[in-house]
Design an enzyme around this catalytic site. Structure first.
Site, PDB file in Angstrom:
ATOM      1  N   ARG A  76      -3.182 -10.478   4.804  1.00  0.00           N
ATOM      2  CA  ARG A  76      -3.622 -10.517   3.400  1.00  0.00           C
ATOM      3  C   ARG A  76      -2.503  -9.918   2.554  1.00  0.00           C
ATOM      4  O   ARG A  76      -2.188  -8.731   2.683  1.00  0.00           O
ATOM      5  CB  ARG A  76      -4.926  -9.727   3.247  1.00  0.00           C
ATOM      6  CG  ARG A  76      -5.519  -9.749   1.847  1.00  0.00           C
ATOM      7  CD  ARG A  76      -6.834  -8.970   1.819  1.00  0.00           C
ATOM      8  NE  ARG A  76      -7.448  -8.987   0.496  1.00  0.00           N
ATOM      9  CZ  ARG A  76      -7.181  -8.119  -0.471  1.00  0.00           C
ATOM     10  NH1 ARG A  76      -6.299  -7.140  -0.256  1.00  0.00           N
ATOM     11  NH2 ARG A  76      -7.776  -8.209  -1.644  1.00  0.00           N
TER      12      ARG A  76
ATOM     13  N   LYS B 173       0.820  -1.214   0.000  1.00  0.00           N
ATOM     14  CA  LYS B 173       0.000   0.000   0.000  1.00  0.00           C
ATOM     15  C   LYS B 173       0.852   1.262   0.000  1.00  0.00           C
ATOM     16  O   LYS B 173       2.048   1.241   0.275  1.00  0.00           O
ATOM     17  CB  LYS B 173      -0.979  -0.027   1.175  1.00  0.00           C
ATOM     18  CG  LYS B 173      -2.084  -1.057   0.947  1.00  0.00           C
ATOM     19  CD  LYS B 173      -3.216  -0.973   1.936  1.00  0.00           C
ATOM     20  CE  LYS B 173      -4.333  -1.937   1.521  1.00  0.00           C
ATOM     21  NZ  LYS B 173      -5.456  -1.943   2.484  1.00  0.00           N
TER      22      LYS B 173
END
Length: 313
Positions: free
Chosen positions: A295, A260
């Site tokens: 994840r 991210k």
């Protein structure tokens, strides 16, 4: 006092209240229901043992996901990628057909089904690995369940489609509630909170209650604070430093930070594909707070890191 699985222990807790400074109290003075939520062993989720870290491999079958968009448009390629992730150490595969990157537009239901259902069916034909469907829409979930999915993962926290929670309950599959402020198209436009920790905690608590009201049992609910979904850099860091707070909900915790933007910013990695080291560092810090699911895109690297972390902690 053991925290959930017993791998971590605590003797004191920090109490957070709106309008009051944090205070520390002995864990033994906690109300019984709070102590139970913090210490009770979590039930298995989709057959997975919650006393061990679980790696969720990300399989985006989208043309526009921020990291791997367009790489898995072919069903056979997507299936092979999933099977390789399982071989590399993933214990569950998360299939998504709608990009939720900042600025992403809504995908029509029919297109999302076209992208996801054949891939899920292909994976299921070759593996018994649990498969989660990353969707906000009940009709997509219905087709995914028919194809072999075994968990509902909703980035809207079951606020987008009122039919999603009842269908999840009817199917008897676990549910992952994620927090997001706004929708993907607008969520990064000046997100604000009165108290980012308590606002997200209260949202997740409310949604757990709502899912329970529809028939989803609490023991089969996973929570995700939604790093990067309607959060500034500082919001993300506050959440990551305080992930242990969410054990108070009595549910397993899933963390999705892989590749991210904040990792690129802090880690000086503008290239999305170069963010595995930072993603793994944050993931291990989360495991140290008792998080159960990571994840990730980089399964092999994460699995190796987790094995070493377990060996030396």
């Amino acid at each position: 006092m053991p925290l959930i699985s017993g791998a971590l222990w605590f003797t004191e807790v920090e109490v957070l209240e709106r309008g009051a400074p944090p205070r520390v109290m002995p864990a033994g003075l906690l109300p019984e229901h709070v102590r139970h939520r913090l210490t009770a062993r979590r039930a298995t989720i989709a057959g997975l043992d919650m006393t061990q870290p679980q790696i969720m491999g990300i399989l985006n079958v989208t043309p526009d996901s921020f990291s791997d968009g367009g790489q898995h448009n072919d069903v056979s390629v997507a299936c092979d990628t999933a099977l390789q992730m399982v071989a590399d150490g993933a214990s569950i595969i998360d299939v998504g057909g709608e990009s939720t990157r900042p600025g992403a537009a809504l995908v029509p239901e029919e297109e999302e089904i076209r992208r996801t259902a054949p891939v899920i069916a292909a994976i299921r034909a070759k593996s018994e690995v649990p498969i989660s469907i990353d969707t906000r829409k009940a009709v997509v979930l219905a087709e995914a369940l028919e194809a072999g999915a075994s968990l509902t993962n909703d980035v809207s926290g079951f606020t987008f489609d009122p039919a999603l929670a009842p269908l999840t309950a009817q199917a008897g599959v676990p549910a992952c509630i994620m927090h997001a402020q706004g929708d993907p198209e607008t969520m990064q436009e000046n997100p604000q909170y009165a108290d980012v920790l308590l606002d997200i905690y209260d949202f997740l608590s409310t949604q757990i209650d709502r899912l329970e009201d529809t028939g989803v049992v609490r023991e089969q609910i996973v929570v995700d604070p939604g790093i990067g979904f309607g959060k500034t850099l500082e919001h993300n860091l506050v959440l990551l430093r305080n992930l242990s707070l969410f054990h108070g909900l009595g549910c397993p915790i899933l963390l999705g930070v892989s590749r991210k933007g904040f990792i690129g910013k802090i880690g000086h990695a503008p290239d999305v594909a170069a963010r595995a080291p930072g993603s793994i560092a944050v993931g291990l810090a989360a495991l140290a707070q008792g998080v159960q699911f990571l994840r990730v895109h980089d399964v092999a690297e994460t699995a190796q890191a987790v094995r070493l972390w377990q060996s030396v902690r």
